[in-house]
Design an enzyme around this catalytic site. Structure first.
Site, mmCIF file in Angstrom:
data_model
loop_
_atom_site.group_PDB
_atom_site.id
_atom_site.type_symbol
_atom_site.label_atom_id
_atom_site.label_comp_id
_atom_site.label_asym_id
_atom_site.label_seq_id
_atom_site.Cartn_x
_atom_site.Cartn_y
_atom_site.Cartn_z
ATOM 1 N N GLY A 117 0.821 -1.203 0.000
ATOM 2 C CA GLY A 117 0.000 0.000 0.000
ATOM 3 C C GLY A 117 0.850 1.246 0.000
ATOM 4 C CG ASN A 128 -4.741 -6.627 4.571
ATOM 5 O OD1 ASN A 128 -4.149 -7.684 4.411
ATOM 6 N ND2 ASN A 128 -5.295 -6.001 3.566
ATOM 7 N N GLY A 129 -8.070 -5.710 4.753
ATOM 8 C CA GLY A 129 -9.152 -6.560 4.280
ATOM 9 C C GLY A 129 -10.432 -5.791 4.091
ATOM 10 C CE1 TYR A 138 0.852 -6.726 -9.166
ATOM 11 C CE2 TYR A 138 -0.385 -6.374 -7.150
ATOM 12 C CZ TYR A 138 0.328 -5.873 -8.213
ATOM 13 O OH TYR A 138 0.535 -4.527 -8.317
ATOM 14 C CG ASP A 175 2.134 -8.775 -16.321
ATOM 15 O OD1 ASP A 175 2.636 -8.870 -15.179
ATOM 16 O OD2 ASP A 175 1.561 -7.751 -16.713
ATOM 17 C CG ASP A 176 1.355 -10.319 -11.892
ATOM 18 O OD1 ASP A 176 0.195 -9.925 -11.723
ATOM 19 O OD2 ASP A 176 2.335 -9.549 -11.952
ATOM 20 C CB CYS A 202 -10.281 -12.946 -8.615
ATOM 21 S SG CYS A 202 -8.798 -13.848 -8.150
#
Ligand code: AMP
Length: 483
Positions: free
Chosen positions: A46, A120-121, A262, A365-366, A456
């Site tokens: 972040g 976080n979250g 990532y 790329d990831d 995702c």
């Protein structure tokens, strides 16, 4: 991969928000400095704001600001932050919520005294709980989910609970993915959601304890890894030592797979596996699934480099530095018009003509989110003389928004939610395109669909998403007919 960059940096990357890094130090004479170093190590999680709260055993003081850790703490730890315990936070947020009042740690003064929270979250039912609390008279000062936790905890404490028990009750009301740190003047408390979606680890300092989102923070401060905080667990550290209680029964484990793909730093370990090693394996697997007739392999700096080197090894091709990244292009690169934006991208990333000219290049790329980065890089390589560009992605097509702390673009913006692989290939202008399969991904992380959150990619959300949440409604999610 394109390193996550702030929304204002002129590169027009996707706005993927709310992923954050947290750290808590307990029982160290130089806790604030340890905390600051750990924040530096977590900076990749972040860049929008940073902050630290410190306890001197009686009260809590804090400092927060917008920007990178080095910008918020330009002269190191401020004089007034002294104590043996600290919590820190780095935040990447969506633009709307990118204001100082939303910087963390959150500080409140309630019935039992001072309390600092770093989180976080994402809590999927936060809007609902917040509405209920507001209806009952609560007044909110931020738009953070963290404040919802603070209000719930304060309410249960007011009814007579001790803090850990109040947190445990609060956790039973909350739904989502979170790693949470709370600090009172006399204790540090860490908690993780019952699915373990967001990571949190426990480490030991020569003097004291540390909890952090990633183990790379332990290395930065000379701490040794003890173990991961378990899903649903609450860890309480005070002068009486460390104790642990079950905040909530653990549910089906669902660590966010994107941590491996990532987010996490390559030198961090998750579930006992080194992130770099896993990414290399992703690359190897990708090479098996999607070989290419090519001369060399290159990765998008920084974190696709692990996957690209794995691909190269498996394919028996040379790994080359085809792309060079400028790490010093600041965050404040303003984007008044498209031309300036394009220039900004060129400043940030360049192709190495000497390496790629006349060559058939595999570019790893990831992930592809909106397709902006891939289109740009394919063009860049071609302009530098690459004869062919074969794009390989070390994760499956990213089709569904995340609601547990990543808050990707709306589904409509996700290129793989509306286009087939072949359509994407055409749009980004590559000669060929190959994505890693879900099975290949699971092989590399040595797990099953029952151990990771793959929402995702699959749309199967381990924690049900309330109707109408975020930018993509549930209908939209359900209505999708993928290829
Ligand atoms: P896009 O240009 O929209 O296709 O975004 C894909 C690029 O963004 C890839 O290079 C990824 O490395 C990077 N990326 C993936 N996930 C994130 C994230 N959560 N935040 C910022 N960048 C990301």
């Amino acid at each position: 991969m394109a390193e996550r960059v702030a929304v204002t940096d002129g590169l027009n990357w996707p706005r993927l928000g709310e992923e954050c890094g947290v750290v808590g130090i307990w029982g160290h004479p130089d806790a604030p400095r340890m905390c600051l170093w750990a924040l530096y190590a977590l900076q990749h999680r972040g860049q929008e704001s940073a902050g630290m709260a410190v306890s001197d055993g009686v009260r809590i003081r804090y400092h927060r600001g917008m920007g990178l850790v080095a910008e918020v703490f330009p002269r190191g730890v401020p004089e007034q932050l002294r104590g043996q315990a600290a919590v820190g936070h780095v935040r990447y947020s969506t633009m709307g919520a990118s204001v100082l009042s939303n910087a963390q740690p959150l500080f409140i003064r309630f019935r039992h005294g001072d309390l600092a929270l770093a989180h976080n979250g994402n809590l999927v039912n936060a809007p609902h709980v917040r509405q209920q609390l507001e209806d009952a008279g609560s007044i909110f000062q931020t738009t953070l989910d963290t404040e919802v936790v603070a209000h719930l905890v304060a309410r249960y404490c007011a009814r007579g609970d001790e803090l850990p028990e109040a947190l445990s009750r609060a956790m039973r009301e909350l739904r989502g993915g979170y790693a949470l740190l709370m600090m009172t003047p006399t204790s540090l408390i860490g908690a993780r959601d019952p699915h373990g979606i967001r990571p949190l680890s426990l480490g030991r300092l020569e003097e004291g304890w540390v909890m952090a989102s990633e183990t790379c923070a332990f290395d930065a401060i000379g701490a040794t890894f003890e173990r991961e905080v378990e899903p649903g667990e609450i860890v309480v550290i005070s002068h009486e030592g460390l104790r642990t209680l079950r905040g909530q029964e653990p549910m089906q484990p669902a660590l966010c797979i994107f941590e491996f793909i990532y987010f996490a730093r390559p030198d961090s370990n998750l579930r006992g596996m080194n992130v770099h090693a896993v990414r290399k394996e992703l690359g190897r697997q990708l090479a098996r699934e999607h070989p290419a007739d090519a001369d060399l392999v290159t990765g998008v700096p920084d974190s696709s480099i692990s996957a690209a080197s794995g691909y190269a090894e498996e394919a028996g091709l040379a790994y080359e530095m085809g792309l060079v990244k400028n790490r010093y292009v600041g965050r404040t690169f303003i984007q008044p018009d498209q031309q300036t934006r394009d220039l900004g991208v060129r400043l940030k990333l360049n192709a190495l003509r000497k390496v790629v000219e006349g060559k058939r290049v595999v570019m790893v790329d990831d992930s592809i989110v909106r397709g902006t980065t891939s289109s740009y890089i394919v063009r860049l390589l071609r302009e530098a003389g690459a004869r062919e560009v074969h794009l390989r992605i070390s994760s499956p097509p990213y089709r569904y928004s995340c609601f547990y702390g990543i808050d990707t673009s709306a589904r409509a913006e996700l290129i793989a939610a509306r286009s087939s692989v072949e359509e994407i290939r055409k749009q980004v202008g590559a000669d060929s395109l190959g994505y890693l399969s879900i099975d290949g991904l699971l092989k590399a992380v040595r797990g099953t669909r029952q151990e990771y959150c793959l929402a995702c990619f699959t749309g199967e959300y381990p924690v049900p998403i309330p109707q109408g949440l975020g930018k993509a409604s549930l209908e939209e999610v359900r209505g999708y007919q993928g290829d």
